[in-house]
Design a protein around this motif. Structure first.
Motif, PDB file in Angstrom:
ATOM      1  N   GLU A 170       0.757  -1.307   0.558  1.00  0.00           N
ATOM      2  CA  GLU A 170       0.261  -0.093  -0.014  1.00  0.00           C
ATOM      3  C   GLU A 170       0.581   1.014  -0.049  1.00  0.00           C
ATOM      4  O   GLU A 170       0.833   2.702  -1.088  1.00  0.00           O
ATOM      5  N   THR A 171       1.728   1.597   0.724  1.00  0.00           N
ATOM      6  CA  THR A 171       2.730   2.626   0.894  1.00  0.00           C
ATOM      7  C   THR A 171       3.978   2.166   1.188  1.00  0.00           C
ATOM      8  O   THR A 171       4.393   1.360   2.332  1.00  0.00           O
ATOM      9  N   VAL A 172       4.489   3.770   1.732  1.00  0.00           N
ATOM     10  CA  VAL A 172       6.068   3.255   1.970  1.00  0.00           C
ATOM     11  C   VAL A 172       5.872   2.497   4.390  1.00  0.00           C
ATOM     12  O   VAL A 172       4.507   3.440   4.202  1.00  0.00           O
ATOM     13  N   GLU A 173       7.499   2.604   4.190  1.00  0.00           N
ATOM     14  CA  GLU A 173       7.214   2.542   5.927  1.00  0.00           C
ATOM     15  C   GLU A 173       6.767   3.739   6.779  1.00  0.00           C
ATOM     16  O   GLU A 173       5.587   3.111   7.374  1.00  0.00           O
ATOM     17  N   ARG A 174       7.264   4.664   6.217  1.00  0.00           N
ATOM     18  CA  ARG A 174       6.752   5.506   6.758  1.00  0.00           C
ATOM     19  C   ARG A 174       5.624   6.210   7.663  1.00  0.00           C
ATOM     20  O   ARG A 174       5.427   6.612   8.028  1.00  0.00           O
ATOM     21  N   MET A 207       0.550   2.737  -3.565  1.00  0.00           N
ATOM     22  CA  MET A 207       0.105   3.979  -3.715  1.00  0.00           C
ATOM     23  C   MET A 207       0.889   4.767  -3.727  1.00  0.00           C
ATOM     24  O   MET A 207       1.793   5.456  -3.144  1.00  0.00           O
ATOM     25  N   ALA A 208       0.615   5.704  -4.739  1.00  0.00           N
ATOM     26  CA  ALA A 208       1.747   7.026  -5.274  1.00  0.00           C
ATOM     27  C   ALA A 208       0.689   8.295  -4.524  1.00  0.00           C
ATOM     28  O   ALA A 208      -0.553   8.588  -5.322  1.00  0.00           O
ATOM     29  N   CYS A 229       8.918 -10.825  -3.986  1.00  0.00           N
ATOM     30  CA  CYS A 229       7.547  -9.652  -4.410  1.00  0.00           C
ATOM     31  C   CYS A 229       8.114 -10.155  -6.365  1.00  0.00           C
ATOM     32  O   CYS A 229       9.625  -9.763  -6.272  1.00  0.00           O
ATOM     33  N   SER A 230       7.318 -10.277  -7.139  1.00  0.00           N
ATOM     34  CA  SER A 230       8.050 -10.807  -9.267  1.00  0.00           C
ATOM     35  C   SER A 230       6.912  -9.647  -9.621  1.00  0.00           C
ATOM     36  O   SER A 230       7.325  -8.966 -10.758  1.00  0.00           O
ATOM     37  N   ILE A 231       4.934  -9.170  -8.985  1.00  0.00           N
ATOM     38  CA  ILE A 231       4.703  -8.375  -9.913  1.00  0.00           C
ATOM     39  C   ILE A 231       4.444  -7.218  -8.919  1.00  0.00           C
ATOM     40  O   ILE A 231       4.290  -7.104  -8.038  1.00  0.00           O
ATOM     41  N   LEU A 232       4.541  -6.107  -9.864  1.00  0.00           N
ATOM     42  CA  LEU A 232       4.207  -5.060  -8.905  1.00  0.00           C
ATOM     43  C   LEU A 232       2.980  -3.690  -9.584  1.00  0.00           C
ATOM     44  O   LEU A 232       3.082  -3.672 -10.955  1.00  0.00           O
ATOM     45  N   THR A 233       2.280  -3.350  -9.123  1.00  0.00           N
ATOM     46  CA  THR A 233       1.223  -2.384  -9.371  1.00  0.00           C
ATOM     47  C   THR A 233       1.139  -0.818  -9.077  1.00  0.00           C
ATOM     48  O   THR A 233       1.610  -1.604  -7.308  1.00  0.00           O
ATOM     49  N   ILE A 234       1.615  -0.086  -9.258  1.00  0.00           N
ATOM     50  CA  ILE A 234       2.037   1.375  -9.029  1.00  0.00           C
ATOM     51  C   ILE A 234       1.077   1.941  -9.160  1.00  0.00           C
ATOM     52  O   ILE A 234       0.927   2.215 -10.360  1.00  0.00           O
ATOM     53  N   GLY A 235       0.025   2.950  -8.633  1.00  0.00           N
ATOM     54  CA  GLY A 235      -1.168   4.074  -8.938  1.00  0.00           C
ATOM     55  C   GLY A 235      -0.859   4.978  -8.343  1.00  0.00           C
ATOM     56  O   GLY A 235      -0.967   4.908  -6.798  1.00  0.00           O
ATOM     57  N   GLN A 236      -2.313   5.878  -8.502  1.00  0.00           N
ATOM     58  CA  GLN A 236      -1.552   7.338  -8.479  1.00  0.00           C
ATOM     59  C   GLN A 236      -3.057   6.985  -6.946  1.00  0.00           C
ATOM     60  O   GLN A 236      -4.627   6.963  -6.725  1.00  0.00           O
ATOM     61  N   TYR A 237      -2.961   7.799  -5.697  1.00  0.00           N
ATOM     62  CA  TYR A 237      -4.114   7.396  -4.545  1.00  0.00           C
ATOM     63  C   TYR A 237      -4.960   8.682  -5.360  1.00  0.00           C
ATOM     64  O   TYR A 237      -4.821  10.193  -5.460  1.00  0.00           O
TER      65      TYR A 237
END
Length: 299
Positions: A170-174, A207-208, A229-237
């Motif tokens: 979902e998001t970065v560690e911070r 999410m970005a 992990c071998s498949i990744l999706t990145i999209g706008q929040y």
């Protein structure tokens, strides 16, 4: 280094987030089947911008274990509260929906059920098994909760042998403690590591626009690859309501492309990264890419 578009007022969306649905014959046929048989898909209830494209490719996403989540993540529009009793007939309903829609690839996800002794793992397994029995030619992808890091519960789900097993970071560690309810960044990585360690294709989504930095995204890519992990999706929040986490910035298409390139350089087999990408976007294509053992080229 790519340019981030900057902090634009959340109610003013940039042009790249505006899209028109282009419905073909396959989409129209699937829509008709969904209406006639009152089928429930996340594609419709979640108002996914890619619904026409995915239905046209004969892929769709279903949600099980009810529609009330026991967690209250600040980015998610799913209702939270006291969950209802499990529908014992749900596995058959999902299998029937896949058959009626003629899906080549079915994606199954769920709310988080921390109230259940097994987190819903046995129901998950039964849904996968029933769907496969009724639709032997269809491939099945699951997008599961973290099961509170319980490997026994994860094993119950994986024993049903899905083609892809995903869990979204979902998001970065911070930002995780502030955005994800009762979730833990490292625990999510351990879930993905368990999935890949058992020989399954592991998938995750990010999410970005939540307030992360580019360096934090790149660190997350490293962490996901280390977890297998071998498949990744990145999209706008996109903020569901005014009560949810605010959009920090709208990320440019150029930045999404940069993330895609960086992910591929790190060894991901397939990456979908663009403003309107969601977890299940081009799910069948991602599976095909992994099965062929070919890495998506950087264009």
């Amino acid at each position: 280094m790519p340019k981030i578009y900057g902090k634009i007022r959340a109610e003013v969306k940039p042009h790249w987030l505006k899209t028109r649905i282009q419905a073909g014959e396959a989409f129209a046929e699937t829509s008709s089947i969904v209406r006639r048989h009152s089928l429930h898909t996340i594609c419709s209830s979640g108002r996914c911008p890619n619904k026409a494209e995915c239905w046209g490719r004969k892929t769709a996403t279903f949600m099980i274990l009810g529609d009330v989540c026991t967690r209250g993540c600040r980015f998610c529009a799913t209702a939270t509260g006291t969950a209802r009793a499990i529908d014992a007939d749900e596995p058959r309903k999902v299998a029937r929906s896949v058959a009626l829609m003629g899906l080549r690839h079915a994606v199954i996800t769920s709310v988080t059920r921390d109230d259940l002794s097994d987190g819903g793992a046995r129901h998950w397994a039964q849904t996968i098994k029933t769907t496969r029995e009724v639709n032997p030619e269809s491939t099945i992808e699951v997008l599961i909760p973290d099961m509170q890091g319980n490997f026994e519960q994860l094993e119950t789900i994986l024993s049903a042998r899905p083609d892809i097993a995903g869990h979204n970071i979902e998001t970065v560690e911070r930002l995780t403690p502030r955005v994800r309810s009762s979730a833990d960044y490292r625990r999510s990585l351990s879930v993905l590591k368990y999935i890949s360690g058992r020989g399954f294709t592991a998938k995750s989504g990010l999410m970005a626009g939540l307030g992360e930095t580019i360096d934090e995204v790149l660190t997350t890519l490293d962490d996901l690859r280390e977890a297998g992990c071998s498949i990744l999706t990145i999209g706008q929040y996109l903020r569901p309501t005014a009560a949810h986490w605010p959009v920090a910035e709208y990320v440019t298409p150029e930045t999404f492309e940069y993330y895609r390139e960086q992910a591929l350089l790190r060894g991901f087999s397939y990456v979908a990264s663009a403003p309107l990408v969601r977890s299940s976007y081009m799910a069948d294509k991602a599976l095909g890419s992994c099965k062929k053992g070919k890495k998506d080229r950087i264009m």
